[in-house]
Design an enzyme around this catalytic site. Sequence first.
Site, PDB file in Angstrom:
ATOM      1  N   ASP A 120     -27.432  75.292 121.815  1.00  0.00           N
ATOM      2  CA  ASP A 120     -26.878  76.004 122.953  1.00  0.00           C
ATOM      3  C   ASP A 120     -26.110  75.043 123.876  1.00  0.00           C
ATOM      4  OD1 ASP A 120     -26.260  78.152 124.559  1.00  0.00           O
ATOM      5  OD2 ASP A 120     -28.169  78.141 125.642  1.00  0.00           O
ATOM      6  N   HIS A 176     -36.583  76.521 130.092  1.00  0.00           N
ATOM      7  CA  HIS A 176     -37.041  76.553 128.707  1.00  0.00           C
ATOM      8  C   HIS A 176     -36.897  75.198 128.036  1.00  0.00           C
ATOM      9  CE1 HIS A 176     -32.895  78.241 129.129  1.00  0.00           C
ATOM     10  NE2 HIS A 176     -32.615  77.237 128.322  1.00  0.00           N
ATOM     11  N   GLN A 222     -35.042  78.644 121.937  1.00  0.00           N
ATOM     12  CA  GLN A 222     -35.287  78.212 123.318  1.00  0.00           C
ATOM     13  C   GLN A 222     -36.533  78.914 123.850  1.00  0.00           C
ATOM     14  OE1 GLN A 222     -31.146  79.249 124.191  1.00  0.00           O
ATOM     15  NE2 GLN A 222     -30.890  77.307 125.246  1.00  0.00           N
ATOM     16  N   ASP A 261     -30.816  74.895 135.759  1.00  0.00           N
ATOM     17  CA  ASP A 261     -30.277  75.915 134.868  1.00  0.00           C
ATOM     18  C   ASP A 261     -31.125  77.189 134.881  1.00  0.00           C
ATOM     19  OD1 ASP A 261     -28.455  76.552 132.614  1.00  0.00           O
ATOM     20  OD2 ASP A 261     -30.323  76.639 131.475  1.00  0.00           O
ATOM     21  N   GLU A 267     -28.058  77.635 139.294  1.00  0.00           N
ATOM     22  CA  GLU A 267     -27.246  78.396 138.347  1.00  0.00           C
ATOM     23  C   GLU A 267     -27.932  79.754 138.206  1.00  0.00           C
ATOM     24  OE1 GLU A 267     -25.796  79.985 134.434  1.00  0.00           O
ATOM     25  OE2 GLU A 267     -27.777  79.103 134.606  1.00  0.00           O
ATOM     26  N   ARG A 322     -18.361  81.147 122.925  1.00  0.00           N
ATOM     27  CA  ARG A 322     -18.123  80.357 124.138  1.00  0.00           C
ATOM     28  C   ARG A 322     -17.521  78.996 123.773  1.00  0.00           C
ATOM     29  NH1 ARG A 322     -23.835  80.258 126.944  1.00  0.00           N
ATOM     30  NH2 ARG A 322     -24.429  80.210 124.754  1.00  0.00           N
TER      31      ARG A 322
END
Length: 651
Positions: free
Chosen positions: A141, A184, A252, A284, A326, A520
């Site tokens: 990720d 995580h 995760q 995060d 975030e 992404r």
Amino acid sequence: MYEQIAHSLLNSILSDLKEEIRQHQLQHFYTRLGANFYAIHSLFRLLYGERDDFAQQMHRLVETMARAYIARADALKEIDLARERDHSWFLDQRWVGMALYADGFAGNLQGVAEHLDYLHELGINLVHIMPIMRCPPGSSDGGYAVCDFRDIDPRLGTLDDLARLEAQMRAQGMLLTLDVVVNHTSDQHEWAQRARQGDAICQDYYHLFPNREMPDMYEAAMPEVFPDTSPGNFTWNEEMGKWVMTVFNNYQWDLNYRNPAVFIEMLDIIFYWANRGADVLRLDAVAFLWKRPGSVCQNEREAHLILQLFKDCCQVVAPGVLFIAEAIVAPTEVVKYFGEDAINAKECEIAYNATLMALLWDAVATQRTLLLNAGIRNIPSKLERATWLNYVRCHDDIGWGFADEDIIQAGYDPRAHRSFLVDYYTGHFPASNARGQAFAFNKRTGDARISGALASLAGLEVALEANDSAAIDSAIRTIQLLHAMILSFGGIPLLFYGDALGTLNDCSYLEDADKSMDNRWMHRPRLDWERAARRRQAGTPEFRIFTALRRLIALRKEIPAFADLNNRELHALDNPALFVFSRFDPRHGSPRILVAANFSLEAQALPLAPLRQQGFFRSGNARDVSSEETLRCDGDYLNIAGHGFLWLRDA
Ligand code: GLC
Ligand code: GLC
């Protein structure tokens, strides 16, 4: 705050501290701990007060703080003291940020150090290096599946490389931002490995369930983050014979903050990177920290308590270090991540302004600012010592997370409007020259988000292919307009690496099996330095975009009214294509700046009478700071070209 119970507990903890701790010079530690202890104790008790081992855990918490304080270098402690004296230092307009991947930008950390001159040239002085902690090979990720929180991924370098980069940045007055992935771990993290082997202590670090009873209860209310590639929020683990909560990808594993050991471990990791010289830590996925069956498991009250506790503890050990939240959540929820009270309930000093980001893209697609104006107006106000991270693009997708009520207020139907935006940015809408892709399409709800590089979403890719110079001009204007907004709105502008060069979509990720499922990656390019050199070659898109942004950045730094001091006023004018706000300078009283942006492709008339009524343009002239032109403002209107903007000061 003095309260007997907390105070006597603190005394007993301090007198129990081991000799090896007590022999250090701890004066500032003690004064800060004394000031924050009531809050720390109260928060820790709210979260973990029911446990039999509460006092013991509290003891561990203080000891963890003391050790981190002792480990903190004197030079960083000096910076802490200086920032305590000038505690609003980060609200200044002189900060301009960029987010980059060490490998995508320059191969590795050493490469980043070698290319700091590029960042200087552009005017960047805050650098967010995307996650650098050790990840397993294969999918991770983009670095957000960490298997060792205290080491650097060997593909990116070593702790020594980071130390060198940090020293170099500090010497040049640049701030270092690093990620701490608090929600995580990778399924390859030692805790997860030990959990799989049956270690009960490590199993308690995660959310594990023997059967579907609890997972089903959770699923009934939880949305899915990656519905197409990682459906559901739980993953079956054969080895343990248990369901693991995995809100993001199935590799995760969500941490269980009901366990105080998890809180203390993650706090210690925050200290670890603070002590490695990070000025800012990006926490995060903070909205997800607390899970409650029957809720959406985002923005829970305890998630805020955890952040308050992180902040209070960090202020004892490393008060100069800032947190970025975030939290890509509804506008009314985002502001809560700053905290709700500057003294008693502070959380993160900085938060991503995903609302502004999505609203700007909405304005580009519709050529209307109805939703932009409504949405901005309805963002609740934030604490004073807090600021936005304003961005146009980042490493993630664009989600249409504005409030339904705002969409309705702007005159659209929420569902139809969101699906228009997806059509527009995937190039399916007839008049669109955007070239993005749908991300995380959810078959059940019909929702989708958008991936794509800024330049490609703004039409540059299509224009270059068609060799259409008018369309190229138009795309470049769009790119400038969007950056002019984040540079003037109030907050720290965060550019995304590549965007100042007009970098297009990069589809090479499709050939990499570890990335091909996640589009992404199309906007996380490997920067091509030969192309970057074209920023010096007049006439190229690279040159045009880079020089324009470099200029705007330099100008922003000279305009005190662009600092973020609760000093923005929106102006509702009778033209649905314009977004107009003014900024003033409460500190030195330097001139107000009126920012007027035209999101239509056609020229628009800025009505002057209502602005004159508010005290603008009394002299009959205005100076557009952005173009250094003086404009006559004694008539009824001022012309703003299609996708143009003005930064007007009375002349
Ligand atoms: C954050 C990151 C995103 C990642 C997610 C899970 O939202 O920005 O890239 O996928 O967290 O770690
Ligand atoms: C986070 C955000 C979501 C974002 C995702 C990464 O969960 O809430 O909006 O898209 O990470 O894709």
